[in-house]
Motif scaffolding. Structure first.
Motif, PDB file in Angstrom:
ATOM      1  N   LEU A 392       0.851  -1.190   0.000  1.00  0.00           N
ATOM      2  CA  LEU A 392       0.000   0.000   0.000  1.00  0.00           C
ATOM      3  C   LEU A 392       0.887   1.240   0.000  1.00  0.00           C
ATOM      4  CD1 LEU A 392      -2.945   0.856   0.053  1.00  0.00           C
ATOM      5  CD2 LEU A 392      -2.904   0.688   2.536  1.00  0.00           C
ATOM      6  N   THR A 393       0.876   1.969  -1.105  1.00  0.00           N
ATOM      7  CA  THR A 393       1.706   3.176  -1.223  1.00  0.00           C
ATOM      8  C   THR A 393       0.873   4.430  -1.456  1.00  0.00           C
ATOM      9  OG1 THR A 393       1.984   2.752  -3.597  1.00  0.00           O
ATOM     10  CG2 THR A 393       3.677   1.884  -2.111  1.00  0.00           C
ATOM     11  N   ASP A 394      -0.419   4.263  -1.749  1.00  0.00           N
ATOM     12  CA  ASP A 394      -1.311   5.407  -1.949  1.00  0.00           C
ATOM     13  C   ASP A 394      -1.727   5.935  -0.573  1.00  0.00           C
ATOM     14  OD1 ASP A 394      -3.991   6.740  -2.111  1.00  0.00           O
ATOM     15  OD2 ASP A 394      -3.734   6.350  -4.246  1.00  0.00           O
ATOM     16  N   ARG A 395      -1.340   7.167  -0.264  1.00  0.00           N
ATOM     17  CA  ARG A 395      -1.571   7.694   1.087  1.00  0.00           C
ATOM     18  C   ARG A 395      -3.056   7.886   1.406  1.00  0.00           C
ATOM     19  NH1 ARG A 395       2.899   8.762   3.777  1.00  0.00           N
ATOM     20  NH2 ARG A 395       4.863   8.916   2.615  1.00  0.00           N
ATOM     21  N   ALA A 396      -3.842   8.250   0.414  1.00  0.00           N
ATOM     22  CA  ALA A 396      -5.276   8.390   0.651  1.00  0.00           C
ATOM     23  C   ALA A 396      -5.889   7.031   0.999  1.00  0.00           C
ATOM     24  CB  ALA A 396      -5.957   8.994  -0.571  1.00  0.00           C
ATOM     25  N   LYS A 397      -5.478   6.014   0.253  1.00  0.00           N
ATOM     26  CA  LYS A 397      -5.971   4.669   0.524  1.00  0.00           C
ATOM     27  C   LYS A 397      -5.460   4.181   1.880  1.00  0.00           C
ATOM     28  CE  LYS A 397      -7.873   0.678  -0.552  1.00  0.00           C
ATOM     29  NZ  LYS A 397      -9.342   0.518  -0.579  1.00  0.00           N
ATOM     30  N   LEU A 398      -4.213   4.523   2.184  1.00  0.00           N
ATOM     31  CA  LEU A 398      -3.618   4.130   3.458  1.00  0.00           C
ATOM     32  C   LEU A 398      -4.405   4.696   4.632  1.00  0.00           C
ATOM     33  CD1 LEU A 398      -1.215   2.744   4.918  1.00  0.00           C
ATOM     34  CD2 LEU A 398      -0.004   4.914   4.728  1.00  0.00           C
ATOM     35  N   ALA A 399      -4.764   5.968   4.550  1.00  0.00           N
ATOM     36  CA  ALA A 399      -5.540   6.602   5.613  1.00  0.00           C
ATOM     37  C   ALA A 399      -6.905   5.936   5.760  1.00  0.00           C
ATOM     38  CB  ALA A 399      -5.701   8.091   5.325  1.00  0.00           C
ATOM     39  N   GLU A 400      -7.495   5.583   4.610  1.00  0.00           N
ATOM     40  CA  GLU A 400      -8.798   4.916   4.631  1.00  0.00           C
ATOM     41  C   GLU A 400      -8.701   3.545   5.299  1.00  0.00           C
ATOM     42  OE1 GLU A 400     -11.479   2.635   1.298  1.00  0.00           O
ATOM     43  OE2 GLU A 400     -10.631   4.582   0.726  1.00  0.00           O
ATOM     44  N   VAL A 401      -7.634   2.805   4.971  1.00  0.00           N
ATOM     45  CA  VAL A 401      -7.435   1.478   5.557  1.00  0.00           C
ATOM     46  C   VAL A 401      -7.185   1.582   7.056  1.00  0.00           C
ATOM     47  CG1 VAL A 401      -5.880  -0.499   5.636  1.00  0.00           C
ATOM     48  CG2 VAL A 401      -6.666   0.375   3.434  1.00  0.00           C
ATOM     49  N   ALA A 402      -6.343   2.546   7.472  1.00  0.00           N
ATOM     50  CA  ALA A 402      -6.047   2.721   8.897  1.00  0.00           C
ATOM     51  C   ALA A 402      -7.311   3.033   9.679  1.00  0.00           C
ATOM     52  CB  ALA A 402      -5.019   3.831   9.083  1.00  0.00           C
ATOM     53  N   THR A 403      -8.173   3.859   9.105  1.00  0.00           N
ATOM     54  CA  THR A 403      -9.441   4.193   9.750  1.00  0.00           C
ATOM     55  C   THR A 403     -10.337   2.961   9.849  1.00  0.00           C
ATOM     56  OG1 THR A 403      -9.338   6.474   8.958  1.00  0.00           O
ATOM     57  CG2 THR A 403     -11.498   5.635   9.616  1.00  0.00           C
ATOM     58  N   ARG A 404     -10.370   2.178   8.775  1.00  0.00           N
ATOM     59  CA  ARG A 404     -11.209   0.974   8.770  1.00  0.00           C
ATOM     60  C   ARG A 404     -10.735  -0.016   9.831  1.00  0.00           C
ATOM     61  NH1 ARG A 404     -11.138  -3.867   5.318  1.00  0.00           N
ATOM     62  NH2 ARG A 404      -9.485  -2.951   4.059  1.00  0.00           N
ATOM     63  N   VAL A 405      -9.434  -0.208   9.926  1.00  0.00           N
ATOM     64  CA  VAL A 405      -8.896  -1.135  10.929  1.00  0.00           C
ATOM     65  C   VAL A 405      -9.182  -0.621  12.339  1.00  0.00           C
ATOM     66  CG1 VAL A 405      -6.788  -2.149  11.876  1.00  0.00           C
ATOM     67  CG2 VAL A 405      -7.107  -2.038   9.394  1.00  0.00           C
ATOM     68  N   ALA A 406      -8.984   0.696  12.547  1.00  0.00           N
ATOM     69  CA  ALA A 406      -9.208   1.272  13.876  1.00  0.00           C
ATOM     70  C   ALA A 406     -10.663   1.131  14.307  1.00  0.00           C
ATOM     71  CB  ALA A 406      -8.797   2.743  13.872  1.00  0.00           C
ATOM     72  N   GLU A 407     -11.579   1.391  13.386  1.00  0.00           N
ATOM     73  CA  GLU A 407     -13.006   1.307  13.721  1.00  0.00           C
ATOM     74  C   GLU A 407     -13.436  -0.136  13.984  1.00  0.00           C
ATOM     75  OE1 GLU A 407     -14.955   3.203  10.469  1.00  0.00           O
ATOM     76  OE2 GLU A 407     -14.605   5.250  11.248  1.00  0.00           O
ATOM     77  N   ALA A 408     -12.907  -1.067  13.173  1.00  0.00           N
ATOM     78  CA  ALA A 408     -13.308  -2.468  13.310  1.00  0.00           C
ATOM     79  C   ALA A 408     -12.732  -3.122  14.555  1.00  0.00           C
ATOM     80  CB  ALA A 408     -12.887  -3.252  12.069  1.00  0.00           C
ATOM     81  N   THR A 409     -11.646  -2.570  15.079  1.00  0.00           N
ATOM     82  CA  THR A 409     -10.982  -3.198  16.230  1.00  0.00           C
ATOM     83  C   THR A 409     -10.996  -2.302  17.467  1.00  0.00           C
ATOM     84  OG1 THR A 409      -8.809  -2.344  15.537  1.00  0.00           O
ATOM     85  CG2 THR A 409      -9.468  -4.507  14.695  1.00  0.00           C
ATOM     86  N   LYS A 410     -11.827  -1.272  17.448  1.00  0.00           N
ATOM     87  CA  LYS A 410     -11.873  -0.323  18.564  1.00  0.00           C
ATOM     88  C   LYS A 410     -12.153  -1.043  19.882  1.00  0.00           C
ATOM     89  CE  LYS A 410     -14.040   4.001  20.042  1.00  0.00           C
ATOM     90  NZ  LYS A 410     -15.054   5.036  19.711  1.00  0.00           N
ATOM     91  N   GLY A 411     -11.310  -0.771  20.868  1.00  0.00           N
ATOM     92  CA  GLY A 411     -11.498  -1.367  22.189  1.00  0.00           C
ATOM     93  C   GLY A 411     -10.813  -2.709  22.365  1.00  0.00           C
ATOM     94  N   SER A 412     -10.247  -3.278  21.305  1.00  0.00           N
ATOM     95  CA  SER A 412      -9.594  -4.577  21.448  1.00  0.00           C
ATOM     96  C   SER A 412      -8.244  -4.406  22.122  1.00  0.00           C
ATOM     97  CB  SER A 412      -9.432  -5.265  20.087  1.00  0.00           C
ATOM     98  OG  SER A 412      -8.442  -4.633  19.320  1.00  0.00           O
ATOM     99  N   PHE A 413      -7.807  -5.439  22.787  1.00  0.00           N
ATOM    100  CA  PHE A 413      -6.579  -5.382  23.575  1.00  0.00           C
ATOM    101  C   PHE A 413      -5.360  -5.072  22.712  1.00  0.00           C
ATOM    102  CE2 PHE A 413      -2.914  -7.704  25.385  1.00  0.00           C
ATOM    103  CZ  PHE A 413      -2.746  -6.958  26.533  1.00  0.00           C
ATOM    104  N   LEU A 414      -5.244  -5.735  21.565  1.00  0.00           N
ATOM    105  CA  LEU A 414      -4.066  -5.555  20.730  1.00  0.00           C
ATOM    106  C   LEU A 414      -3.981  -4.162  20.135  1.00  0.00           C
ATOM    107  CD1 LEU A 414      -3.720  -8.930  18.789  1.00  0.00           C
ATOM    108  CD2 LEU A 414      -2.589  -8.196  20.885  1.00  0.00           C
ATOM    109  N   THR A 415      -5.084  -3.644  19.609  1.00  0.00           N
ATOM    110  CA  THR A 415      -5.016  -2.340  18.953  1.00  0.00           C
ATOM    111  C   THR A 415      -4.977  -1.197  19.948  1.00  0.00           C
ATOM    112  OG1 THR A 415      -7.421  -2.420  18.683  1.00  0.00           O
ATOM    113  CG2 THR A 415      -6.079  -3.078  16.799  1.00  0.00           C
ATOM    114  N   ASP A 416      -5.500  -1.419  21.155  1.00  0.00           N
ATOM    115  CA  ASP A 416      -5.339  -0.389  22.185  1.00  0.00           C
ATOM    116  C   ASP A 416      -3.865  -0.245  22.557  1.00  0.00           C
ATOM    117  OD1 ASP A 416      -7.959   0.180  22.261  1.00  0.00           O
ATOM    118  OD2 ASP A 416      -8.384  -0.707  24.211  1.00  0.00           O
TER     119      ASP A 416
END
Length: 516
Positions: A392-416
């Motif tokens: 992943l080298t497209d920064r717009a796509k990267l930001a979108e993916v990071a947001t998706r991962v953060a939202e899907a894993t919010k509150g989990s032990f590993l991502t906290d």
């Protein structure tokens, strides 16, 4: 990129947590030469590799880390080196070697069972010792040579992938996580540059699954097998799937346990792992509820202890236990409920201000030996993924993916503990191109395979196994338990189905479930 490997750890944890140091000296390298190939189809230009003899000798000459030091002293095993081209497009060019370990069938030999434990970066040679031990007094050990190989760049195979030195890895583990995109990307770029310098771009360009399956077909022939019988755990299921795609007519049988979804991208995998480990942690705390030995009984209490390590790491024998290492040690122990008592002891120690057991768990997982050197398994993991998966080298796509991962894993032990940062990872700076991508596998001409998937698997979610079985038109065996992988781990139902299939090629009439 997830730092958590897709590899069964139970055997390693149990063996090394209780192991004594084994001293090896004066090992004589006297081997028995065996030539039983070529067998089966031989691609043009590769005849000398497919027909090569193997020289089987004492495995102690192959010891390279604490894991192999414990495993390779068994008297009933022998090891050899398989020679393969570095680049199959140029078979007359540079050659490399693959470490191979074998325990021969006890009686009425049917063939060789080749296995891979996952990772990427896991040692198939060490795993073969563990599998052979678990399979003793079963028809599997009677009828099959148990054969494990270290994939190119890993363990006893040469050359090994090398990116960070032992001191650099130690420093990286204690450093606080980068808080800015620029700093994170500078670190990732430096890591990629060191991999290129210390390993070689030509090796990194030919380190992926595409090349491992070619090596496995050379091994099949050199072992004298017309068709391959294979057992793959975790990432090893990706190797098995890729082999069945590349050589469908060369497959006899495959058990693929702890499946990696062939269509899953790294973001989906990160989400699935975070959710899987969260469920495993909840199951652990449910187990702890009635046990006085469990001092830390809730995620909030654990979170507070880990957060305290951010500013005040614990001293452990001249080193310091960081929040990152503590999280790694906890995750390692969540791979199987058999290791929960060890985790309970580790967390009781943490509550008293001792990080000894958590540090040991993290060291085992990250491949740190008692002398401070590392096995290179984590370097190999990144190297393989950087050529196996889309970068992943497209920064717009990267930001979108990071947001998706953060939202899907919010509150989990590993991502906290390690929140996603929208920074380019090492693969964005990798000096070698992709050699494969996630895709729908096509295995026309292969026999029906067996996929095993566990409902509470923290590293490879059950749905990934469902998806792989559907993609391969394979039979699915579901195991109801909280652990990573299931075959040959003590459940009679799972083991009987898998052994019957590997020996007789007999599959259940329909998908089935075993209750843990």
């Amino acid at each position: 990129m997830s730092r958590f490997r897709l590899v069964p750890l139970l055997a390693l944890l149990v063996a090394l947590l209780s192991a004594c140091t084994v001293s090896v000296s004066g090992t004589a390298v006297i081997g028995t030469v065996e030539q039983v190939g070529p067998k089966g189809p031989v691609p043009a230009g590769l005849e000398r590799f497919y027909s090569q003899p193997l020289t089987w000798s004492d495995c102690r000459a192959y010891i390279h880390d604490d894991e192999s030091r414990t495993a390779f002293v068994k008297r009933d095993i022998r090891c050899a080196r398989l020679t393969v081209p570095l680049d199959y497009a140029n078979p007359g060019g540079r050659e490399i070697t693959i470490g191979v370990l074998r325990r021969q069938a006890a009686k009425a030999r049917l063939g060789a069972l080749v296995l891979n434990p996952g990772g990427p970066g896991g040692s198939g040679m060490s795993a073969a010792v563990s599998v052979a031990t678990k399979a003793k007094r079963t028809e599997l050990a009677d009828r099959f040579d148990i054969v494990g190989f270290d994939p190119r760049g890993v363990g006893a195979s040469e050359p090994r992938v090398r990116c960070l030195t032992g001191p650099e890895m130690d420093a990286d583990r204690i450093d606080p996580p980068e808080t800015t995109v620029a700093d994170a990307e500078a670190e990732n770029q430096d890591f990629a540059a060191k991999c290129a310098e210390r390993t070689g771009v030509d090796v990194l360009a030919n380190i992926g699954t595409r090349d491992v399956v070619r090596d496995m077909d050379v091994l099949r022939s050199a072992l004298g097998e017309e068709k391959l019988t294979y057992l793959g755990y975790s990432y090893g299921t990706r190797i098995g799937t890729a082999y069945a795609e590349a050589f469908p007519g060369n497959v006899r049988a495959m058990v693929l346990d702890g499946a990696v979804d062939p269509l899953e991208d790294p973001a989906q995998q990160a989400i699935g792992q975070a959710q899987g480990f969260e469920k495993a942690l909840a199951d652990y705390f449910a187990w702890c509820a009635e046990r006085p030995a469990c001092v830390i009984k809730t995620k909030d209490d654990l979170r507070a202890k880990i957060d305290a390590l951010e500013t005040a790491p614990l001293s452990v024998g001249g080193r310091r236990l960081s929040a990152s290492d503590a999280t790694t040690g906890i995750a390692a122990a969540l791979y199987s409920d058999d290791v929960w008592p060890v985790l309970s002891d580790a967390l009781a120690g943490l509550a008293k201000g001792s990080g000894v057991t958590l540090m040991l768990l993290a060291d085992l997982y990250l491949g740190r030996a008692s002398d401070g050197e590392y096995s290179g398994s984590m370097d190999a993991l990144i190297a393989v993924r950087c050529v196996d998966e889309p970068r992943l080298t497209d920064r717009a796509k990267l930001a979108e993916v990071a947001t998706r991962v953060a939202e899907a894993t919010k509150g989990s032990f590993l991502t906290d503990t390690d929140p996603p940062l929208p920074a380019l990872d090492p693969c964005a700076f990798w000096p070698a191109p992709n050699t494969t991508e996630p895709h729908q596998p096509v295995v026309t001409g292969a026999p029906r395979l067996l996929v095993v998937s566990t409902t509470g698997d923290p590293a490879t979610p059950h749905q990934a196994g469902v998806n792989l079985a559907k993609s391969l038109d394979a039979r699915l065996l579901t195991y109801e338990a909280t652990q990573h992988t299931a075959f040959l781990q003590g459940d009679e139902c799972v083991d009987s189905v898998g052994i019957r299939y590997l020996v007789d090629l007999s599959l259940p009439a329909a998908d089935m479930t075993c209750e843990g």
